[in-house]
Design a protein around this motif. Sequence first.
Motif, short mmCIF file in Angstrom:
data_model
loop_
_atom_site.label_atom_id
_atom_site.label_comp_id
_atom_site.label_asym_id
_atom_site.label_seq_id
_atom_site.Cartn_x
_atom_site.Cartn_y
_atom_site.Cartn_z
N ARG A 25 0.83 -1.21 0.00
CA ARG A 25 0.00 0.00 0.00
C ARG A 25 0.87 1.26 0.00
O ARG A 25 0.53 2.25 -0.64
N LYS A 26 1.99 1.22 0.70
CA LYS A 26 2.89 2.37 0.73
C LYS A 26 3.52 2.61 -0.65
O LYS A 26 3.61 3.75 -1.11
N LEU A 27 3.94 1.53 -1.31
CA LEU A 27 4.58 1.68 -2.61
C LEU A 27 3.61 2.18 -3.68
O LEU A 27 4.01 2.89 -4.60
N PHE A 28 2.33 1.81 -3.57
CA PHE A 28 1.36 2.29 -4.55
C PHE A 28 1.07 3.78 -4.41
O PHE A 28 0.51 4.39 -5.31
N SER A 29 1.45 4.36 -3.28
CA SER A 29 1.23 5.80 -3.09
C SER A 29 2.55 6.59 -3.14
O SER A 29 2.56 7.79 -2.95
N GLU A 30 3.65 5.89 -3.41
CA GLU A 30 4.97 6.52 -3.43
C GLU A 30 5.18 7.28 -4.74
O GLU A 30 5.00 6.73 -5.83
N ALA A 31 5.55 8.55 -4.65
CA ALA A 31 5.78 9.36 -5.84
C ALA A 31 7.27 9.51 -6.16
O ALA A 31 7.66 9.61 -7.32
N GLN A 32 8.11 9.50 -5.12
CA GLN A 32 9.54 9.71 -5.33
C GLN A 32 10.15 8.56 -6.12
O GLN A 32 9.97 7.39 -5.78
N THR A 86 6.05 -6.11 -16.79
CA THR A 86 4.95 -6.62 -15.97
C THR A 86 4.89 -5.72 -14.74
O THR A 86 5.93 -5.32 -14.20
N ALA A 87 3.68 -5.39 -14.31
CA ALA A 87 3.54 -4.46 -13.19
C ALA A 87 2.31 -4.81 -12.36
O ALA A 87 1.30 -5.30 -12.88
N LEU A 88 2.41 -4.55 -11.08
CA LEU A 88 1.29 -4.72 -10.16
C LEU A 88 0.46 -3.45 -10.15
O LEU A 88 1.00 -2.34 -10.23
N CYS A 89 -0.85 -3.63 -10.03
CA CYS A 89 -1.76 -2.49 -9.98
C CYS A 89 -2.82 -2.75 -8.93
O CYS A 89 -3.38 -3.86 -8.87
N MET A 90 -3.09 -1.75 -8.09
CA MET A 90 -4.17 -1.88 -7.12
C MET A 90 -5.46 -1.41 -7.79
O MET A 90 -5.78 -0.23 -7.79
N GLY A 91 -6.16 -2.36 -8.37
CA GLY A 91 -7.35 -2.05 -9.15
C GLY A 91 -7.23 -2.67 -10.53
O GLY A 91 -6.45 -3.59 -10.75
N ILE A 92 -7.98 -2.15 -11.48
CA ILE A 92 -7.98 -2.65 -12.85
C ILE A 92 -7.29 -1.63 -13.75
O ILE A 92 -7.72 -0.48 -13.83
N ALA A 93 -6.22 -2.04 -14.39
CA ALA A 93 -5.50 -1.15 -15.31
C ALA A 93 -6.08 -1.28 -16.72
O ALA A 93 -6.41 -2.39 -17.16
N LYS A 94 -6.21 -0.15 -17.41
CA LYS A 94 -6.71 -0.14 -18.77
C LYS A 94 -5.90 0.84 -19.61
O LYS A 94 -5.42 1.85 -19.10
N GLY A 141 12.90 -4.64 -7.63
CA GLY A 141 12.69 -5.53 -8.76
C GLY A 141 11.24 -5.72 -9.14
O GLY A 141 10.93 -6.51 -10.03
N ILE A 142 10.31 -5.01 -8.49
CA ILE A 142 8.88 -5.10 -8.80
C ILE A 142 8.41 -3.76 -9.33
O ILE A 142 8.79 -2.71 -8.80
N ASN A 143 7.57 -3.78 -10.37
CA ASN A 143 7.01 -2.56 -10.94
C ASN A 143 5.60 -2.33 -10.41
O ASN A 143 4.81 -3.29 -10.30
N PHE A 144 5.27 -1.08 -10.10
CA PHE A 144 3.97 -0.69 -9.60
C PHE A 144 3.40 0.43 -10.46
O PHE A 144 4.11 1.37 -10.78
N ILE A 145 2.13 0.31 -10.84
CA ILE A 145 1.47 1.40 -11.54
C ILE A 145 0.29 1.87 -10.70
O ILE A 145 -0.42 1.07 -10.09
N SER A 146 0.12 3.18 -10.65
CA SER A 146 -0.96 3.76 -9.86
C SER A 146 -1.35 5.10 -10.46
O SER A 146 -0.63 5.68 -11.27
N THR A 147 -2.51 5.62 -10.07
CA THR A 147 -2.97 6.90 -10.58
C THR A 147 -2.14 8.02 -9.96
O THR A 147 -1.63 7.89 -8.84
N LEU A 148 -2.03 9.12 -10.66
CA LEU A 148 -1.26 10.25 -10.16
C LEU A 148 -1.92 10.85 -8.92
O LEU A 148 -1.27 11.50 -8.12
N GLY A 149 -3.21 10.60 -8.76
CA GLY A 149 -3.92 11.16 -7.60
C GLY A 149 -3.74 10.37 -6.34
O GLY A 149 -4.18 10.80 -5.27
N ASN A 150 -3.10 9.17 -6.40
CA ASN A 150 -2.88 8.38 -5.20
C ASN A 150 -1.93 9.08 -4.26
O ASN A 150 -0.83 9.47 -4.61
N ARG A 151 -2.36 9.26 -3.02
CA ARG A 151 -1.50 9.86 -2.00
C ARG A 151 -1.63 9.07 -0.69
O ARG A 151 -2.67 8.55 -0.40
#
Length: 202
Positions: free
Chosen positions: A74-81, A171-179, A192-202
Motif C-alpha cells: 500500500r505504501k509503494l502504490f502511493s509513493e511518488a519519489q 509486468t507491473a502490479l496495480c491496485m485495481g484494474i489497469a486499462k 525488482g517489482i514494478n507498480f502502476i498507480s494513478t497520479l492522484g494516489n496519496r
Amino acid sequence: MIIKTSQEIGIKLWVELLIFISSYYPLFLILFIRDIGSDSATIPFGFDSYISYWAVGGLLISSICTLVTAFIMRKLFSEAQGSVEIILTEVTPVRGDMLNYTLPFLIGLFAFDYKTLQSIASLFVFLLFMFAFTRKEKIIVLNPMFLLLGIRLFEIKYRKVGQPNGLHAKTALCMGIAKASTTRVRLLENSGINFISTLGNR
C-alpha cells in the motif's frame, strides 16, 4: 541463442520470501485450527484445549509476513519519489494458476499434523521446494493473497511522458484494474517489482 541465466533485474530475496510466506497464510491458519486439541498440543488454548508451539509459531510468522507485505504494498502504490509518468498503450492481465497454491491447502486439511518432527521437517522441505519453484519461474508476485488487497498483475506496454516515440514493455502490479488510455499514470520500480498507480494516489 540460449541464455542460461536471466538478464533481468530480479526481485530481492527478502522481498520474495516475505511475499511467499504471506501467500501461505491460509495453509498455516488451517494447520492452526486442526492442531487445537491434538495429542502433541502443549499450550493452553481456550477451555480445556491445547495447541502446539509449532502451530502458533507458523500462524504468527505467516500473519506478520502478510501484514508487513500489505503495509509495504500500500505504501509503494502511493509513493511518488523515483516514479515516472507514463501512458498505457496496451494492458493484459496475467492469470495465475491458483491450483499451485490450493493444493498445499488440501494437504493441510487432510494429510498433515504437527505430531512428529518428521511431519514438521516434511512441511519445511515442501515449502522450500515450492519457494524455489516459484522463484525460478518468476511467479512470486502471483500471490492469491494480493487479490484480497485488490492487487493484480498486468503485462503493460507504455510510453513515457515526454518520449512519445519510445515504446516499453513490463509486468507491473496495480491496485485495481489497469486499462489502456491517454490518462497519465505513475510507474515505480522498487526491489525488482514494478507498480502502476494513478497520479492522484496519496
